[in-house]
Design a protein around this motif. Structure first.
Motif, short mmCIF file in Angstrom:
data_model
loop_
_atom_site.label_atom_id
_atom_site.label_comp_id
_atom_site.label_asym_id
_atom_site.label_seq_id
_atom_site.Cartn_x
_atom_site.Cartn_y
_atom_site.Cartn_z
N MET A 273 0.85 -1.19 0.00
CA MET A 273 0.00 0.00 0.00
C MET A 273 0.88 1.23 0.00
O MET A 273 1.79 1.35 0.80
N GLY A 274 0.61 2.13 -0.93
CA GLY A 274 1.30 3.40 -0.93
C GLY A 274 0.61 4.34 0.04
O GLY A 274 -0.60 4.27 0.21
N ARG A 275 1.36 5.18 0.69
CA ARG A 275 0.74 6.09 1.65
C ARG A 275 -0.18 7.06 0.90
O ARG A 275 -1.36 6.88 0.84
N SER B 35 6.88 8.33 -4.56
CA SER B 35 6.63 7.57 -3.33
C SER B 35 6.44 6.07 -3.56
O SER B 35 6.41 5.31 -2.60
N LEU B 36 6.31 5.64 -4.81
CA LEU B 36 6.04 4.23 -5.11
C LEU B 36 7.16 3.61 -5.93
O LEU B 36 7.83 4.29 -6.70
N CYS C 252 -4.01 3.16 -2.10
CA CYS C 252 -3.44 4.41 -1.58
C CYS C 252 -4.20 4.83 -0.34
O CYS C 252 -5.41 4.67 -0.26
N LYS C 253 -3.50 5.42 0.61
CA LYS C 253 -4.13 5.90 1.83
C LYS C 253 -4.33 7.41 1.75
O LYS C 253 -3.36 8.16 1.75
N GLU C 254 -5.57 7.83 1.65
CA GLU C 254 -5.99 9.23 1.73
C GLU C 254 -5.70 10.10 0.52
O GLU C 254 -6.23 11.17 0.42
N GLY C 255 -4.87 9.71 -0.40
CA GLY C 255 -4.59 10.59 -1.52
C GLY C 255 -4.10 9.84 -2.74
O GLY C 255 -3.64 8.71 -2.64
N LEU C 256 -4.18 10.48 -3.88
CA LEU C 256 -3.80 9.84 -5.12
C LEU C 256 -3.40 10.89 -6.15
O LEU C 256 -4.14 11.84 -6.39
N ILE C 257 -2.22 10.74 -6.71
CA ILE C 257 -1.85 11.50 -7.89
C ILE C 257 -1.94 10.51 -9.04
O ILE C 257 -1.03 9.74 -9.30
N GLN C 258 -3.11 10.49 -9.68
CA GLN C 258 -3.42 9.43 -10.65
C GLN C 258 -2.50 9.45 -11.86
O GLN C 258 -2.16 8.40 -12.40
N ASP C 259 -2.05 10.61 -12.30
CA ASP C 259 -1.14 10.66 -13.44
C ASP C 259 0.18 9.97 -13.11
O ASP C 259 0.78 9.32 -13.95
N LEU D 19 -2.34 0.02 -13.16
CA LEU D 19 -3.57 -0.16 -13.94
C LEU D 19 -4.76 0.55 -13.33
O LEU D 19 -5.75 0.81 -14.00
N GLY D 20 -4.71 0.83 -12.03
CA GLY D 20 -5.82 1.47 -11.35
C GLY D 20 -5.46 1.73 -9.91
O GLY D 20 -4.35 1.46 -9.47
N ALA D 21 -6.44 2.26 -9.14
CA ALA D 21 -6.17 2.59 -7.75
C ALA D 21 -7.43 2.47 -6.90
O ALA D 21 -8.53 2.76 -7.36
N LEU D 22 -7.23 2.04 -5.67
CA LEU D 22 -8.24 2.11 -4.62
C LEU D 22 -7.71 3.11 -3.61
O LEU D 22 -6.56 3.02 -3.18
N VAL D 23 -8.54 4.08 -3.24
CA VAL D 23 -8.12 5.12 -2.31
C VAL D 23 -8.91 4.94 -1.02
O VAL D 23 -10.13 5.07 -0.99
N SER D 24 -8.19 4.62 0.05
CA SER D 24 -8.78 4.40 1.36
C SER D 24 -8.95 5.74 2.08
O SER D 24 -7.98 6.46 2.30
N LEU D 25 -10.19 6.09 2.42
CA LEU D 25 -10.48 7.36 3.07
C LEU D 25 -10.98 7.16 4.50
O LEU D 25 -11.83 6.30 4.75
#
Length: 66
Positions: free
Chosen positions: A1-3, A9-10, A22-29, A37-43
């Motif tokens: 899991m990336g912070r 950071s990855l 990802c925890k709390e944030g995502l720079i999708q680009d 391929l995609g992301a789940l963002v834990s809020l």
């Protein structure tokens, strides 16, 4: 899991071809650029706002299951 899944950071070798958690944030680009391929963002706090993503992505509730 990336912070926060911020630039630099990855590990691209671990992300390439995978869906990133990802925890709390995502720079999708950034995730897309290093081959994710995609992301789940834990809020922790839910939002009632719609977002448009350039990669397949979804928000998940970090409090469910606690």
């Amino acid at each position: 899991m990336g912070r926060l899944c911020d630039d630099g950071s990855l590990d691209a070798n671990k992300v390439k071809g995978k869906i990133v958690l990802c925890k709390e944030g995502l720079i999708q680009d950034y995730v897309k650029q290093i081959g994710g391929l995609g992301a789940l963002v834990s809020l922790q706090q839910q939002t009632d706002t719609g977002f448009t993503f350039t990669i397949p992505a979804a928000f998940i509730d970090a409090n469910v299951g606690d």
